[in-house]
Design a protein around this motif. Structure first.
Motif, short mmCIF file in Angstrom:
data_model
loop_
_atom_site.label_atom_id
_atom_site.label_comp_id
_atom_site.label_asym_id
_atom_site.label_seq_id
_atom_site.Cartn_x
_atom_site.Cartn_y
_atom_site.Cartn_z
N GLU A 98 4.38 0.98 7.17
CA GLU A 98 5.72 0.65 6.69
C GLU A 98 6.56 0.01 7.79
O GLU A 98 7.37 -0.89 7.53
CB GLU A 98 6.39 1.91 6.13
N ASP A 99 6.36 0.44 9.04
CA ASP A 99 7.07 -0.19 10.15
C ASP A 99 6.56 -1.61 10.38
O ASP A 99 7.36 -2.55 10.58
CB ASP A 99 6.89 0.63 11.43
N ALA A 115 -3.28 10.35 6.38
CA ALA A 115 -2.85 9.18 5.63
C ALA A 115 -1.35 8.92 5.79
O ALA A 115 -0.92 7.76 5.85
CB ALA A 115 -3.20 9.34 4.15
N LYS A 116 -0.56 9.99 5.89
CA LYS A 116 0.88 9.79 6.04
C LYS A 116 1.22 9.13 7.37
O LYS A 116 2.23 8.43 7.47
CB LYS A 116 1.63 11.12 5.88
N GLU A 117 0.37 9.35 8.39
CA GLU A 117 0.58 8.66 9.67
C GLU A 117 0.32 7.17 9.51
O GLU A 117 1.09 6.33 10.01
CB GLU A 117 -0.34 9.24 10.74
N LEU A 118 -0.78 6.82 8.84
CA LEU A 118 -1.08 5.42 8.61
C LEU A 118 0.01 4.76 7.78
O LEU A 118 0.43 3.63 8.07
CB LEU A 118 -2.43 5.26 7.91
N LEU A 176 0.84 -1.19 0.00
CA LEU A 176 0.00 0.00 0.00
C LEU A 176 0.88 1.25 0.00
O LEU A 176 1.98 1.26 0.56
CB LEU A 176 -0.92 0.01 1.22
N ASP A 177 0.38 2.33 -0.62
CA ASP A 177 1.13 3.58 -0.66
C ASP A 177 0.25 4.71 -0.12
O ASP A 177 -0.86 4.48 0.38
CB ASP A 177 1.63 3.87 -2.07
N LEU A 178 0.77 5.94 -0.21
CA LEU A 178 0.06 7.08 0.38
C LEU A 178 -1.32 7.27 -0.24
O LEU A 178 -2.30 7.50 0.49
CB LEU A 178 0.90 8.35 0.21
#
Length: 292
Positions: free
Chosen positions: A205-206, A197-200, A119-121
């Motif tokens: 990614e982690d 969304a950038k937080e998700l 998944l991406d931004l």
């Protein structure tokens, strides 16, 4: 995205079902307790027409349907399937083969994007629009065929919540100990309604990095995994295979909702043992507790 009227969506859904553009029938439910891990089998005869593996051809009755873009292997049987645009990057549409009334699919407008890609931004922007605009819907993503996808055009799905076994993932030690496979989970205290969304994406990614570690994958390898978004939580499940014999599961199945076309599918799960199958589909839980 404008808030949708559930009545209007259901009216369109029912109309398309009656015309054969959506495949849906009422289903029978069978519940099983696998040593504390709940499973709900849905016997859905309509799934007999659904392609269950990548490359399988659609039922011949859909031969004249147009593809969902030039690079797509998904079909748009009727323009009324399209409900809304999300983030100007995805279509929110009614799913062609449904186990819920209704069931949604979120497809990339770029029809050359592929399901084995993480998944991406833009995906998370679209996902947040869906889960915050539609009532009681959870989102799933099956990354690669080994994680249970049957189409390669990149997409997510929206299903009626709650996921059957969700409480085990967010409960105490006793509930979590019933989960037979490893997983990673994060709670967004501010809620999906206030999260960006950038937080998700950063959290995902982690969790994906940890998933690669469990599976022994590098950043250039395809990393089979499932993603579930529900009630301000993200769950990521590492996957090793899509099926054990004829017993298979996607993201919803790993969280206890297993869809089969007939009773023989349930019998196969019970014969092999639900916990044993889930351990093979995922990665067996650690003796000292699940990955968190």
């Amino acid at each position: 995205m404008d808030v949708l009227s559930e009545g209007e969506v259901l009216a369109t859904f029912d109309k398309l079902v009656s015309e054969g553009s959506i495949i849906y029938q009422p289903y029978e439910t069978i519940s099983e307790d696998c040593e504390g891990y709940p499973l709900e089998f849905r016997i859905c005869p309509s799934l007999a027409k659904k392609p269950h593996t990548v490359g399988t051809k659609l039922d011949s009755s859909f031969d004249k349907s147009q593809k969902w873009g030039p690079g797509s292997d998904m079909f748009c049987t009727d323009e009324r399937l399209k409900v809304a645009k999300l983030n100007n990057s995805h279509d929110l549409a009614l799913n062609l083969f449904c186990v819920d009334r209704p069931q949604f699919v979120v497809l990339t407008l770029d029809s050359y994007r592929r399901q084995h890609e993480p998944l991406d931004l833009d995906d998370f922007k679209a996902a947040l629009e869906m889960v915050t605009s539609l009532s009681d819907m959870y989102l799933i993503f099956n990354c690669s065929e080994e994680a249970g996808c049957s189409r390669v055009h990149k997409h997510m799905q929206g299903l009626r919540g709650p996921p059957t076994a969700f409480e085990a993932f967010v409960g105490g030690d006793r509930e979590r100990s019933a989960i037979p496979f490893q997983y990673f989970v994060h709670h967004f205290a501010q809620g999906f309604g206030k999260a960006e969304a950038k937080e998700l994406l950063g959290v995902y990614e982690d969790l994906l990095r940890q998933t690669r570690g469990v599976l022994g994958k590098t950043v250039t390898d395809v990393c089979p995994h499932n993603v579930i978004l529900w009630r301000d939580w993200i769950i990521v499940v590492p996957r090793r295979r899509a099926a054990v014999g004829s017993a298979s599961a996607n993201a919803a199945g790993m969280l206890g909702s297993i869809w089969v076309p007939d009773r023989s599918g349930v019998d196969e799960w019970l014969r092999l043992g639900g916990r044993s199958i889930l351990k093979e589909l995922g990665v067996p839980a650690l003796e000292n507790g699940n990955a968190r």
